[in-house]
Design an enzyme around this catalytic site. Structure first.
Site, PDB file in Angstrom:
ATOM      1  CG  ASP A 175      -1.995  -1.030   1.130  1.00 17.33           C
ATOM      2  OD1 ASP A 175      -2.649  -1.091   0.078  1.00 17.33           O
ATOM      3  OD2 ASP A 175      -2.171  -1.804   2.095  1.00 17.33           O
TER       4      ASP A 175
ATOM      5  CB  VAL B  11      11.241 -20.744  -3.361  1.00 17.34           C
ATOM      6  CG1 VAL B  11      12.213 -20.655  -4.509  1.00 17.34           C
ATOM      7  CG2 VAL B  11      11.721 -21.759  -2.351  1.00 17.34           C
TER       8      VAL B  11
ATOM      9  CB  ILE C 275      15.505 -10.621  -2.828  1.00 16.43           C
ATOM     10  CG1 ILE C 275      14.335 -10.434  -3.794  1.00 16.43           C
ATOM     11  CG2 ILE C 275      15.033 -11.182  -1.494  1.00 16.43           C
ATOM     12  CD1 ILE C 275      13.774 -11.744  -4.327  1.00 16.43           C
ATOM     13  CG  ASP C 276      14.159  -7.046  -6.507  1.00 20.24           C
ATOM     14  OD1 ASP C 276      14.116  -8.288  -6.494  1.00 20.24           O
ATOM     15  OD2 ASP C 276      13.142  -6.326  -6.532  1.00 20.24           O
TER      16      ASP C 276
ATOM     17  N   GLY D  78      14.044 -10.272  -9.384  1.00 17.05           N
ATOM     18  CA  GLY D  78      14.927  -9.102  -9.469  1.00 17.05           C
ATOM     19  C   GLY D  78      14.219  -7.876 -10.010  1.00 17.05           C
TER      20      GLY D  78
HETATM   21  O1  F6P Z   1      10.955  -6.700  -4.961  1.00 16.42           O
HETATM   22  C1  F6P Z   1      11.028  -8.020  -4.565  1.00 16.42           C
HETATM   23  C2  F6P Z   1      10.301  -8.917  -5.522  1.00 16.42           C
HETATM   24  O2  F6P Z   1      10.427 -10.241  -5.070  1.00 16.42           O
HETATM   25  C3  F6P Z   1      10.718  -8.809  -6.981  1.00 16.42           C
HETATM   26  O3  F6P Z   1      11.887  -9.535  -7.251  1.00 16.42           O
HETATM   27  C4  F6P Z   1       9.510  -9.330  -7.696  1.00 16.42           C
HETATM   28  O4  F6P Z   1       9.406  -8.793  -8.982  1.00 16.42           O
HETATM   29  C5  F6P Z   1       8.378  -8.844  -6.813  1.00 16.42           C
HETATM   30  O5  F6P Z   1       8.930  -8.584  -5.545  1.00 16.42           O
HETATM   31  C6  F6P Z   1       7.232  -9.818  -6.671  1.00 16.42           C
HETATM   32  O6  F6P Z   1       6.224  -9.163  -5.991  1.00 16.42           O
HETATM   33  P1  F6P Z   1       4.999  -9.872  -5.261  1.00 16.42           P
HETATM   34  O7  F6P Z   1       5.528 -10.574  -4.047  1.00 16.42           O
HETATM   35  O8  F6P Z   1       4.095  -8.762  -4.913  1.00 16.42           O
HETATM   36  O9  F6P Z   1       4.443 -10.849  -6.226  1.00 16.42           O
END
Ligand code: F6P
Length: 373
Positions: free
Chosen positions: A75, A298, A134-135, A178
């Site tokens: 949000d 994961v 993690i990115d 990523g």
């Molecule tokens: O920003 C972290 C991340 O895991 C990205 O690598 C990915 O694109 C995104 O979040 C996935 O988002 P969500 O958990 O909202 O599906």
């Protein structure tokens, strides 16, 4: 005078968040005599004043836990879904901050959180942010916490895919998270010995990818591992996207602009399934059996690595010290062994992408990794 601080975690969860909460909380309460509360579920919990005390036992036993004990959400303060409408709730959050007599609010998050935190700062709140994701794409810090853990998970996955790809003489295309940057894929691809690494920063040519795999085949290597970032894009698609973005900039007429925007949205949406399409195309071009593995969430789950626990603790304790010193409006960045307070204004709205001449890319190229370019 006792200072009162609030903590929230926003955006996608990331290993190391609890280590950071513990670092801030323990330093704040034990060393600086502050009181600490947490807001649940990111900015939504701030708006709804859903709090939890973060003192004493609440901070014990969480160092090694994955996820975030506070919960999180995506949000945004200025675009909050409330009762079927999307409203700007920034002022409501300011009011909750004041109602709790806070001296500072620490927001743990990635690029989006930096922008949202800046909005609150501009409303007069004392804000400090910590870079997590993690990115590893937060501007201004050497590294973000969560990256090292995800790197280990993705690398281990590539290790495991090697033996099955080898046994079946297959191409395995492994999709790594990523967002729109390639740090995770590049790091895991090199550490895991991928043969082809495809990242958003270097658009690829599918013919070149197929050729790299064919060359391996001629050398008697019957299998190949292709590590592809979820945001990786072919040269063709990159050009189409760029043209669509340019078109929006150049079109003045309102109706035509709407059409151009719709076209861009369609192009962006068509990226879904890119890894599957690439895999099928590679099978067609190389006549080698191919499989896809999408690592997905994961990569964000489970116990943080020692490096992430250490980084999160360093950044968290530095945040408490900055609050003690009355330094606000900054992100606590990792800089070598030290930490640095960087003005939030310099960070928000920017993204750290992989420079195409990055030393990791150079190392990979000289050992024969193809980037499909
Ligand atoms: O920003 C972290 C991340 O895991 C990205 O690598 C990915 O694109 C995104 O979040 C996935 O988002 P969500 O958990 O909202 O599906």
């Amino acid at each position: 005078m006792t200072k009162h601080i609030g903590i929230l975690t926003a955006g996608g969860d990331s290993p190391g968040l609890n280590a950071a909460i513990r670092g801030i909380g323990k330093a704040a309460t034990r060393t600086y005599n502050m009181s600490v509360i947490g807001f649940r579920d990111g900015f939504r919990g701030l708006m709804e004043n859903r709090t939890v005390r973060l003192e004493g036992n609440a901070l014990s036993g969480i160092l090694t836990l994955g996820g975030t004990i506070l919960g999180t959400s995506r949000d945004k303060p200025h675009k909050m879904p409330v009762g079927g409408k999307t409203l700007d709730m920034t002022d409501a959050m300011v009011e909750v901050y004041q109602r709790n007599h806070l001296d500072a609010l620490v927001c743990l998050g990635g690029g989006g959180t930096m922008k949202n935190a800046l909005r609150l700062m501009e409303k007069g709140l004392n804000i400090i942010t910590l870079p997590k994701t993690i990115d590893n794409d937060v501007y201004g810090t050497d590294v973000t916490f969560g990256y090292d853990t995800a790197l280990s998970i993705a690398t281990e996955a590539i290790d495991r895919l090697h033996s099955t790809a080898h046994s079946h003489h297959r191409i395995i295309v492994v999709e790594i998270m990523g967002h729109n940057t390639g740090w995770l894929t590049l790091g895991a691809g090199i550490a895991g010995g991928a043969d082809v690494i495809l990242i958003p920063e270097i658009p690829y040519d599918v013919e070149q990818v197929a050729e790299a795999i064919r060359q391996r085949h001629y050398q008697g290597k019957g299998f190949s591992i292709v590590a592809i970032a979820e945001g990786a894009i072919s040269k063709e698609d990159a050009k189409a996207l760029q043209d669509a973005r340019e078109a929006i900039k150049n079109v003045k007429d309102k109706a035509a602009r709407k059409v151009a925007k719709k076209h861009l949205k369609t192009l962006e949406a068509s990226h879904k399934g890119n890894t599957d399409r690439l895999t099928r195309k590679l099978e067609e071009l190389t006549h080698l059996e191919s499989r896809v593995t999408i690592l997905g969430h994961v990569q964000r789950g489970g116990t943080p690595s020692p490096a992430d626990r250490l980084l999160a603790t360093r950044l968290g304790t530095a945040a408490a010290e900055l609050i003690h010193d009355g330094v606000y409006g900054v992100m606590v960045a990792a800089r070598g062994d030290h930490t640095e307070a960087i003005p939030l204004k310099e960070v928000a709205g920017k993204r750290k992408t992989v420079p195409p001449d990055h030393p990791w890319i150079k190392s990979a190229r000289v050992i024969g990794v193809s980037f499909g370019d």
